[in-house]
Write a protein that holds these residues in place. Sequence first.
Motif, PDB file in Angstrom:
ATOM      1  N   ILE A 158       0.838  -1.201   0.000  1.00  0.00           N
ATOM      2  CA  ILE A 158       0.000   0.000   0.000  1.00  0.00           C
ATOM      3  C   ILE A 158       0.874   1.252   0.000  1.00  0.00           C
ATOM      4  O   ILE A 158       0.567   2.240  -0.684  1.00  0.00           O
ATOM      5  CB  ILE A 158      -0.947  -0.015   1.216  1.00  0.00           C
ATOM      6  N   ASN A 159       1.971   1.239   0.745  1.00  0.00           N
ATOM      7  CA  ASN A 159       2.865   2.397   0.770  1.00  0.00           C
ATOM      8  C   ASN A 159       3.505   2.647  -0.587  1.00  0.00           C
ATOM      9  O   ASN A 159       3.751   3.807  -0.958  1.00  0.00           O
ATOM     10  CB  ASN A 159       3.944   2.199   1.833  1.00  0.00           C
ATOM     11  N   ARG A 160       3.787   1.612  -1.326  1.00  0.00           N
ATOM     12  CA  ARG A 160       4.354   1.795  -2.671  1.00  0.00           C
ATOM     13  C   ARG A 160       3.311   2.353  -3.634  1.00  0.00           C
ATOM     14  O   ARG A 160       3.633   3.156  -4.512  1.00  0.00           O
ATOM     15  CB  ARG A 160       4.931   0.478  -3.169  1.00  0.00           C
ATOM     16  N   GLU A 161       2.071   1.942  -3.457  1.00  0.00           N
ATOM     17  CA  GLU A 161       0.993   2.524  -4.263  1.00  0.00           C
ATOM     18  C   GLU A 161       0.787   3.985  -3.883  1.00  0.00           C
ATOM     19  O   GLU A 161       0.508   4.830  -4.751  1.00  0.00           O
ATOM     20  CB  GLU A 161      -0.288   1.702  -4.044  1.00  0.00           C
ATOM     21  N   ARG A 162       0.932   4.283  -2.600  1.00  0.00           N
ATOM     22  CA  ARG A 162       0.853   5.678  -2.146  1.00  0.00           C
ATOM     23  C   ARG A 162       1.946   6.515  -2.798  1.00  0.00           C
ATOM     24  O   ARG A 162       1.709   7.658  -3.208  1.00  0.00           O
ATOM     25  CB  ARG A 162       0.984   5.721  -0.622  1.00  0.00           C
ATOM     26  N   SER A 163       3.155   5.966  -2.877  1.00  0.00           N
ATOM     27  CA  SER A 163       4.263   6.707  -3.491  1.00  0.00           C
ATOM     28  C   SER A 163       3.970   7.034  -4.945  1.00  0.00           C
ATOM     29  O   SER A 163       4.268   8.144  -5.413  1.00  0.00           O
ATOM     30  CB  SER A 163       5.556   5.885  -3.385  1.00  0.00           C
ATOM     31  N   ALA A 164       3.389   6.074  -5.664  1.00  0.00           N
ATOM     32  CA  ALA A 164       3.043   6.318  -7.071  1.00  0.00           C
ATOM     33  C   ALA A 164       1.998   7.421  -7.194  1.00  0.00           C
ATOM     34  O   ALA A 164       2.109   8.320  -8.038  1.00  0.00           O
ATOM     35  CB  ALA A 164       2.544   5.023  -7.721  1.00  0.00           C
ATOM     36  N   LEU A 165       0.974   7.365  -6.338  1.00  0.00           N
ATOM     37  CA  LEU A 165      -0.079   8.384  -6.376  1.00  0.00           C
ATOM     38  C   LEU A 165       0.453   9.754  -5.982  1.00  0.00           C
ATOM     39  O   LEU A 165       0.149  10.771  -6.624  1.00  0.00           O
ATOM     40  CB  LEU A 165      -1.221   7.965  -5.450  1.00  0.00           C
ATOM     41  N   LEU A 166       1.280   9.807  -4.924  1.00  0.00           N
ATOM     42  CA  LEU A 166       1.851  11.084  -4.492  1.00  0.00           C
ATOM     43  C   LEU A 166       2.757  11.684  -5.561  1.00  0.00           C
ATOM     44  O   LEU A 166       2.756  12.900  -5.771  1.00  0.00           O
ATOM     45  CB  LEU A 166       2.644  10.888  -3.200  1.00  0.00           C
ATOM     46  N   HIS A 167       3.524  10.835  -6.237  1.00  0.00           N
ATOM     47  CA  HIS A 167       4.403  11.347  -7.281  1.00  0.00           C
ATOM     48  C   HIS A 167       3.586  11.970  -8.406  1.00  0.00           C
ATOM     49  O   HIS A 167       3.954  13.015  -8.958  1.00  0.00           O
ATOM     50  CB  HIS A 167       5.296  10.234  -7.824  1.00  0.00           C
ATOM     51  N   MET A 168       2.451  11.354  -8.737  1.00  0.00           N
ATOM     52  CA  MET A 168       1.582  11.925  -9.766  1.00  0.00           C
ATOM     53  C   MET A 168       1.031  13.275  -9.315  1.00  0.00           C
ATOM     54  O   MET A 168       1.050  14.261 -10.070  1.00  0.00           O
ATOM     55  CB  MET A 168       0.432  10.972 -10.073  1.00  0.00           C
ATOM     56  N   LEU A 169       0.544  13.347  -8.074  1.00  0.00           N
ATOM     57  CA  LEU A 169      -0.038  14.590  -7.575  1.00  0.00           C
ATOM     58  C   LEU A 169       1.000  15.705  -7.500  1.00  0.00           C
ATOM     59  O   LEU A 169       0.727  16.853  -7.871  1.00  0.00           O
ATOM     60  CB  LEU A 169      -0.653  14.349  -6.198  1.00  0.00           C
ATOM     61  N   ASN A 170       2.208  15.370  -7.032  1.00  0.00           N
ATOM     62  CA  ASN A 170       3.256  16.386  -6.932  1.00  0.00           C
ATOM     63  C   ASN A 170       3.756  16.822  -8.308  1.00  0.00           C
ATOM     64  O   ASN A 170       4.137  17.979  -8.501  1.00  0.00           O
ATOM     65  CB  ASN A 170       4.417  15.851  -6.092  1.00  0.00           C
ATOM     66  N   THR A 171       3.765  15.881  -9.256  1.00  0.00           N
ATOM     67  CA  THR A 171       4.125  16.239 -10.632  1.00  0.00           C
ATOM     68  C   THR A 171       3.096  17.203 -11.210  1.00  0.00           C
ATOM     69  O   THR A 171       3.452  18.179 -11.884  1.00  0.00           O
ATOM     70  CB  THR A 171       4.228  14.980 -11.506  1.00  0.00           C
ATOM     71  N   MET A 172       1.826  16.944 -10.950  1.00  0.00           N
ATOM     72  CA  MET A 172       0.772  17.855 -11.412  1.00  0.00           C
ATOM     73  C   MET A 172       0.906  19.222 -10.751  1.00  0.00           C
ATOM     74  O   MET A 172       0.660  20.253 -11.382  1.00  0.00           O
ATOM     75  CB  MET A 172      -0.605  17.252 -11.121  1.00  0.00           C
ATOM     76  N   ARG A 173       1.289  19.224  -9.475  1.00  0.00           N
ATOM     77  CA  ARG A 173       1.467  20.504  -8.781  1.00  0.00           C
ATOM     78  C   ARG A 173       2.609  21.306  -9.389  1.00  0.00           C
ATOM     79  O   ARG A 173       2.510  22.527  -9.570  1.00  0.00           O
ATOM     80  CB  ARG A 173       1.722  20.244  -7.293  1.00  0.00           C
ATOM     81  N   ARG A 174       3.707  20.619  -9.707  1.00  0.00           N
ATOM     82  CA  ARG A 174       4.840  21.317 -10.333  1.00  0.00           C
ATOM     83  C   ARG A 174       4.492  21.818 -11.726  1.00  0.00           C
ATOM     84  O   ARG A 174       5.048  22.828 -12.182  1.00  0.00           O
ATOM     85  CB  ARG A 174       6.050  20.385 -10.395  1.00  0.00           C
ATOM     86  N   ARG A 175       3.584  21.131 -12.396  1.00  0.00           N
ATOM     87  CA  ARG A 175       3.147  21.552 -13.739  1.00  0.00           C
ATOM     88  C   ARG A 175       2.019  22.589 -13.681  1.00  0.00           C
ATOM     89  O   ARG A 175       1.436  22.934 -14.702  1.00  0.00           O
ATOM     90  CB  ARG A 175       2.675  20.330 -14.530  1.00  0.00           C
TER      91      ARG A 175
END
Length: 387
Positions: A158-175
């Motif tokens: 679950i933590n690895r799935e969280r990392s994938a989701l967080l990376h997507m959200l933070n990438t969207m924030r940077r964009r």
Amino acid sequence: MAAFAKLTRPAMRGLKLGQTISEHGIAYTRLATGDGRWAINVMVNRRRHHQVIGLESEGYTRTQAEDVIATLKAGKRTAAHGVQGSRQTAALTLSQAADDYLAYLRTHDGRDIATKEMRFREHLKPHLGRRAIAKLTDDDWLAYVDARKKEGASTSTINRERSALLHMLNTMRRRKMLNAAPLLARQKEPQGKLVYLTPEESQSLLRAAERDQSLLAHPFIMVTLYTGLRHSAALNLRARDVDVARRILWIGHDKAGRREQPMPQILASYLDQLTAGMDPDAYLFASQRAKSGRAYQMNSIFARCVERAGIAKHVTPHTMRHTAATNAAHAGLDAATIQAMGGWKTRAMAERYTHAASMRDAMDALQGRLTSRRVTPKLQRRTRRTA
């Protein structure tokens, strides 16, 4: 007391126990246990927000602290002006955002794309795919965690799935596609037993690999044993990535990103002979049957070598990473050096090995202290008192 300084990695490593440095409302404290703690202390909308974000050993970094501050400021803008981000982004579902994110990674040299794609396709999309990405909350994440646990998923998965989701959200924030990303609480993982091979077991494994029918067995164990490379990073090596003169492997595909991996002379000499006459683009672990041109995984070959070596403990290719780090710690290398050598994201992850080595040295010192003098065991007898 907090000292105002740049929150750089060297400054954080130089902190003594109990010391704190802060920058722009973000504070990093070196606890008495040696772990690092992230916290924020900012004023937003005339209100002081002092909050502990999490521990470095639990995977928390400065990014999560920045996200919390960004969320607080976005809430202020929303309350004052009703700003929620662009209409286009607000209309995106998580499934649509994931497709855009993965396409973005493919055109921007993203890492670990196949694994991220699998986690979105098989787990995150089925549970959260219809949620509007701009309205995703921590409560949505907790509901997802509960559903995944009922499906039998472990906390580490679950933590690895969280990392994938967080990376997507933070990438969207940077964009500039999102104002802020939710924190998404990390699940506490049980402390696993640190399994590694002794020098004798390592040599037995190498001898078993030499006798194995696969020509890839011995090179794979040599590379992972003497560098601690991750399974996938080792399999992605090409002949051009081997720099014998500098004793460096150029790592282009790894969880830690592009980096230089040092190697000892014994491995440099071994790879010099192995790559002699090879095409620079040729894979070290080539496979004609694989579509990619290289072996997809070495689990079955590795397990066969472990069995033939007579090693009873549960050993996987990742055990070689633990073995390399543990040997480095026993050789006297500090946590910062081991972190750089193995490509760990946080020093706390590397400190597990130095702590284990320190405890072993401490027990050896204790034994030496107790046995350095001749001790005559005498039976203590109680003196009988006569009435």
